[in-house]
Design an enzyme around this catalytic site. Structure first.
Site, PDB file in Angstrom:
ATOM      1  N   CYS A 173      32.606  39.484  47.131  1.00  0.00           N
ATOM      2  CA  CYS A 173      31.345  40.344  47.215  1.00  0.00           C
ATOM      3  C   CYS A 173      30.871  40.169  45.854  1.00  0.00           C
ATOM      4  O   CYS A 173      29.967  40.675  45.709  1.00  0.00           O
ATOM      5  CB  CYS A 173      31.671  42.186  47.704  1.00  0.00           C
ATOM      6  SG  CYS A 173      33.060  43.140  46.546  1.00  0.00           S
ATOM      7  N   HIS A 217      32.711  48.112  45.769  1.00  0.00           N
ATOM      8  CA  HIS A 217      32.552  47.209  46.728  1.00  0.00           C
ATOM      9  C   HIS A 217      30.710  46.831  46.452  1.00  0.00           C
ATOM     10  O   HIS A 217      29.854  47.737  46.121  1.00  0.00           O
ATOM     11  CB  HIS A 217      32.487  47.624  48.001  1.00  0.00           C
ATOM     12  CG  HIS A 217      31.484  46.581  48.917  1.00  0.00           C
ATOM     13  ND1 HIS A 217      32.397  45.634  48.971  1.00  0.00           N
ATOM     14  CD2 HIS A 217      30.287  47.330  49.759  1.00  0.00           C
ATOM     15  CE1 HIS A 217      30.921  45.050  50.483  1.00  0.00           C
ATOM     16  NE2 HIS A 217      30.183  45.985  50.167  1.00  0.00           N
TER      17      HIS A 217
END
Length: 695
Positions: A353, A610
Site C-alpha cells: 500500500c 495501512h
C-alpha cells in the site's frame, strides 16, 4: 440470530482449539449465535452432536446448496480441497443437461448431467440435510456409460446455452433420453445461496474454453448495457434462476449508483447486499466479461497467462502495439467513468500500500514527475521502462494496474524487503529516485550557506500551542526554526507531517492548505514588508512569537518599519538579519512582489499501518478521489486484493473554505472522508504547474 427459520450452514475450516475438536471439513447448521461463537449441530455420522459451541474463526458460513454438495463427498480432506477450489461455486450451479468434464481412471471424459440427486443418508441427522450427487452420462467413443459421482470428480462445467454444448452432437442426442432415477430426486428449484460467493475470474484448466461471451461466475467482473445504451460495469454477486423465471439470471453490484436499481433485492427477495441503487438483476446472457480487462482478438484468442493474485487480461496484437505509446494524465472529463468503482487504480499485494498510493498519487492525474519516466540518463533503464510502460501507461490507459505489474518493479528495486515488507512512501521514493534511477533531486534547501539535495521534506518542530495547524503554518515554522530556505522553487514538493513513528501524531488534526505560498521561504528572492507591503530588507526570527505582531506569521520589514518595530523596549534584544536578492538595489519600495504558490494535488494518509490517498483529478474544486489499493479481498489467504476508488466531492467542499474561517466547530462536524483526511494525513504532495514540464 435473525431469521432463524432459514437454516444457516457451515463447514469447519480450522481445527477448533476446544474440547469438542471437530475435524476440518465437518458440515453443520447454526442454531444460535453467542458472542464470538456459534451454537451448532453437526451433520456428520461419526461426529454428530447437538448444541456444540464452535468459534466463528474456525468455520465458514455456506448456503444449503453448498452444504449438500459437500455432504455428497465422504472424505473430509477431499471435501476441504473441493471447497477451497475455484470451480466449487460453479459446481454448485450445475443443472440438468449441463456438459461437464469428469475425472475417470482412464483420464478426463466429457459427460452430460442427466440429473442432480439427493442422497438418502442413514444417520439420525439425515432429516436435517441430504447430500447431493450427480447422475452423469459419460460420452465415450466405445459407448456411453451412466455413473453417479460426487463433486470431487468434476473438473469443469459448461452451461446448456453455451455454444460449446449446442455444437456437441452427442450431447444433443442424449438430451431426449428418458430419465429413471434410483435415488431420491432433488427438488426442482434447489435453494440458491443468498450470500455472495466471490472467487477469482480465471480459467480452471485447458478444457474450459473462454468464448466471446465469457465464462462467468460469482465474482466475475462484467459489463452490460443500461437502458439508455451506455455501457456500465460491475461484479457478479449471484447467479441462479429466480422464482417464476426459466433461465439463469445474474445479480450484479455496479461500480456506481444508477436510478431505479436496488440494494440486492429482486422481486422482494434478497440475493445479496450492496449500497442503495447499485444492485441490478439481468439475464446472465446479457452480461459480458469486462472489456477493460478482457480483450479478445477477432481472429483467435490466445490462452491468457494467469497469476493467482490478479485479474486476467488478454491483449491482442494491435493492443500490445498501442500499449507501447506513452499516455498523458487522465483528463478530468473521463475520470469518473474510467476510475470510480472496484478493481480500479493499482492493485495491492503483500504490504504494497505504501508504494501503490505513492505511484497512484504522483502519476494518475499529474505530469509533475513525468520527466522521470523519460530521462535518458537514469541509473536503471529497465526499472524506468517497467515504471513507465507497465504501471503509469497502464494506469492512465485502462484505469487499472494488476499487482503482477507492480511486483515487477518491487523485485527490481535491489532489496528483497521491498517485495514483501511494510515500508514508508518516502523510503520507497528515495530508493527509486535517488539510489535506483539516480535522477535530479526534487528539492534544494539552503542551510548555513550550504545547499542540501533531497527528495522530500520532513517537518521538524517542537510541539507548540497550535491546536489545529495548517500545512502552511507547519512548513513556515519548521523552516524558520531550522533556519532553512528553498534555494529554488521546487516543481514537486513532498512534505511529511510531524510524527514520532507511525502511531504518535504531534497534532490530532491538520488542515490541508490547497495553496502553499513559499514566497517568504525562498533564498535570494524579493519579499514584502510584513507591515506596509513595501520591499522587505530585514527579517527577524524573534518577532515570530510576538503576541502583538500576529504570532506565527513570518516577520520581515522594510528599513522604516524595522526601526519602528525594534524601537520597542521589549524587542531591542532581537537580532534581525538582512535580506539579499539579485537586483535588490534596482527595486523601488513600491514594487509589486510576485507571490510563488504551489498547488496541492494529493494527500497520503495512514492508519494502523495501512496507507490510502486523496487525489485531486482536475481544476474543479470538488474534483477529489479516494483511493485504497486493498479496500477488499477475494478468496481468503490464497486470493487477491480488490482496489477501489471513490469520488469524494465533500473533501473539495471543505477545502474550498478559507483556511482562516475553518473553526473548531467545522472540524467537529466533519465526518467520513473529511475526518479521515484531517486526522490521518501523513504526506502532502504539491506541484508548481509552471515548472512541472521543465524538470
Amino acid at each position: 440470530m435473525k431469521n432463524m427459520e432459514v437454516k444457516i450452514y457451515f463447514i469447519v475450516t480450522n481445527t477448533a482449539k476446544n474440547k469438542t475438536r471437530f475435524n476440518k471439513g465437518t458440515i453443520g447448521v447454526v442454531q444460535n449465535e453467542v458472542g464470538e461463537e456459534y451454537k451448532a449441530t453437526i451433520l456428520e455420522s461419526a461426529t454428530y452432536k447437538k448444541d456444540q459451541n464452535l468459534k466463528k474463526v474456525n468455520v465458514n458460513l455456506i448456503s444449503k446448496r453448498e452444504a449438500q454438495i459437500l455432504l455428497g463427498i465422504e472424505n473430509l480432506e477431499i471435501r476441504i480441497a473441493v471447497f477451497s477450489s475455484k470451480i466449487f461455486r460453479t459446481i454448485c450451479t450445475i443443472h440438468q443437461n449441463d456438459l461437464v468434464v469428469v475425472k475417470q481412471k482412464n483420464g478426463e471424459v466429457p459427460g452430460l448431467v442427466v440429473d442432480v440427486l439427493e442422497q438418502i443418508r442413514k444417520t439420525s441427522s439425515s432429516q436435517l440435510l441430504n447430500g447431493i450427487v450427480f447422475d452423469v452420462e459419460l460420452l465415450k467413443e466405445q459407448g456411453n456409460v451412466r455413473v453417479i459421482i460426487s463433486a470431487e470428480k468434476i473438473i469443469s462445467v459448461s452451461s446448456d446455452n453455451n455454444p460449446q454444448v449446442q455444437d456437441h452432437k452427442e450431447a444433443q442426442k442424449f438430451k431426449e433420453i428418458p430419465r429413471q432415477n434410483s435415488i431420491k430426486k432433488n427438488e426442482q428449484n434447489p435453494e440458491k445461496s443468498s450470500t455472495p460467493s466471490v472467487c477469482n475470474t480465471v480459467l480452471e484448466n485447458s478444457s474450459m474454453i473462454l468464448k466471446q461471451d465469457g465464462l462467468l461466475e460469482a465474482g466475475s467482473m462484467v459489463e452490460l448495457q443500461a437502458r439508455n445504451g451506455a455501457t456500465i460495469y460491475g461484479v457478479v454477486r449471484w447467479i441462479g434462476i429466480p422464482p417464476g423465471k426459466s433461465e439463469l439470471w445474474a445479480g450484479v453490484e455496479l461500480d456506481y449508483e444508477l436510478k431505479n436499481c436496488t440494494d440486492g433485492l429482486f422481486e422482494n427477495q434478497r440475493y445479496f447486499s450492496c449500497d442503495d441503487n447499485k444492485g441490478m438483476f439481468v439475464k446472465l446472457q446479457e452480461c459480458r466479461p469486462d472489456s477493460r480487462f478482457f480483450a479478445a482478438s477477432t481472429s483467435q484468442l490466445e490462452p491468457p497467462c494467469v497469476d493467482h493474485y490478479s485479474v486476467v487480461h488478454v491483449m491482442n496484437k494491435a493492443e500490445l502495439q498501442n500499449n507501447e505509446a506513452d499516455v498523458p494524465p487522465i483528463p478530468e472529463s473521463e475520470v469518473i467513468e474510467l476510475l470510480e468503482g472496484k478493481m480500479k487504480g493499482i492493485q495491492g499485494h503483500y504490504n504494497s500500500c505504501y508504494l501503490d498510493t505513492a505511484l497512484f498519487s504522483l502519476f494518475c492525474f499529474s505530469d509533475v514527475l513525468d520527466s522521470v519516466l523519460h530521462c535518458p540518463n537514469v541509473g536503471e533503464q529497465r526499472i524506468q521502462t517497467v515504471l513507465r510502460k507497465d504501471i503509469v501507461n497502464q494506469l492512465r490507459r485502462r484505469g487499472f494496474v494488476p499487482a503482477e505489474n507492480v511486483m515487477k518493479l518491487r523485485n527490481l528495486l535491489g532489496c528483497s524487503t521491498f517485495a514483501s515488507e511494510e515500508k514508508d512512501p518516502e523510503e520507497f521514493l528515495s530508493v527509486l529516485l535517488h539510489q535506483v534511477l539516480a535522477v535530479e533531486p526534487l528539492l534544494k534547501i539552503r542551510s548555513n550557506d550550504k545547499t542540501q539535495d533531497c527528495y522530500s521534506y520532513q517537518i521538524i518542530m517542537e510541539k507548540e500551542d497550535l491546536e489545529i495547524p495548517s500545512v502552511q503554518t507547519l512548513l513556515e515554522r519548521s523552516f524558520l526554526s531550522c533556519d532553512l530556505k528553498f534555494d529554488e522553487i521546487p516543481s514537486c514538493l513532498i512534505i511529511q507531517m510531524p510524527r514520532f513513528g507511525k502511531g504518535f501524531k504531534l497534532f490530532p488534526r491538520i488542515v490541508p492548505s490547497t495553496e502553499l505560498d513559499i514566497t517568504d521561504l525562498l533564498h535570494n528572492s524579493p519579499r514584502e514588508c510584513f507591515l506596509c507591503g513595501s520591499v522587505a530588507e530585514i527579517e527577524c526570527l524573534q518577532c515570530l512569537q510576538d503576541p502583538k505582531l500576529m504570532p506565527g506569521v513570518i516577520k520581515q520589514f522594510c528599513q522604516k518599519c524595522d526601526k519602528q518595530v525594534h524601537s520597542h523596549k521589549k524587542r531591542q534584544h532581537h537580532h534581525p538579519q538582512k535580506i539579499f536578492f539579485p537586483l535588490m538595489n534596482d527595486f523601488s519600495s513600491s514594487a509589486v512582489i510576485c507571490r510563488h504558490k504551489l498547488e496541492l494535488f494529493a494527500v497520503l494518509c495512514i492508519k494502523t499501518s495501512h496507507y490510502v490517498s486523496f487525489v485531486k483529478y482536475g481544476p474543479g474544486k470538488n474534483s477529489w478521489l479516494f483511493f485504497d489499493s486493498m479496500a477488499d479481498r477475494c478468496g481468503g489467504e490464497n486470493g487477491y486484493n480488490i482496489p477501489e476508488i471513490k469520488a469524494c466531492p465533500e473533501v473539495g467542499e471543505f477545502l474550498s473554505k478559507p483556511a482562516g474561517s475553518i473553526g473548531k466547530s467545522d472540524l467537529e462536524k466533519a465526518d467520513g472522508f473529511v475526518e479521515r483526511l484531517l486526522c490521518d494525513s501523513y504526506m502532502f504532495m504539491y506541484k508548481c504547474p509552471a515548472l512541472c514540464l521543465y524538470r
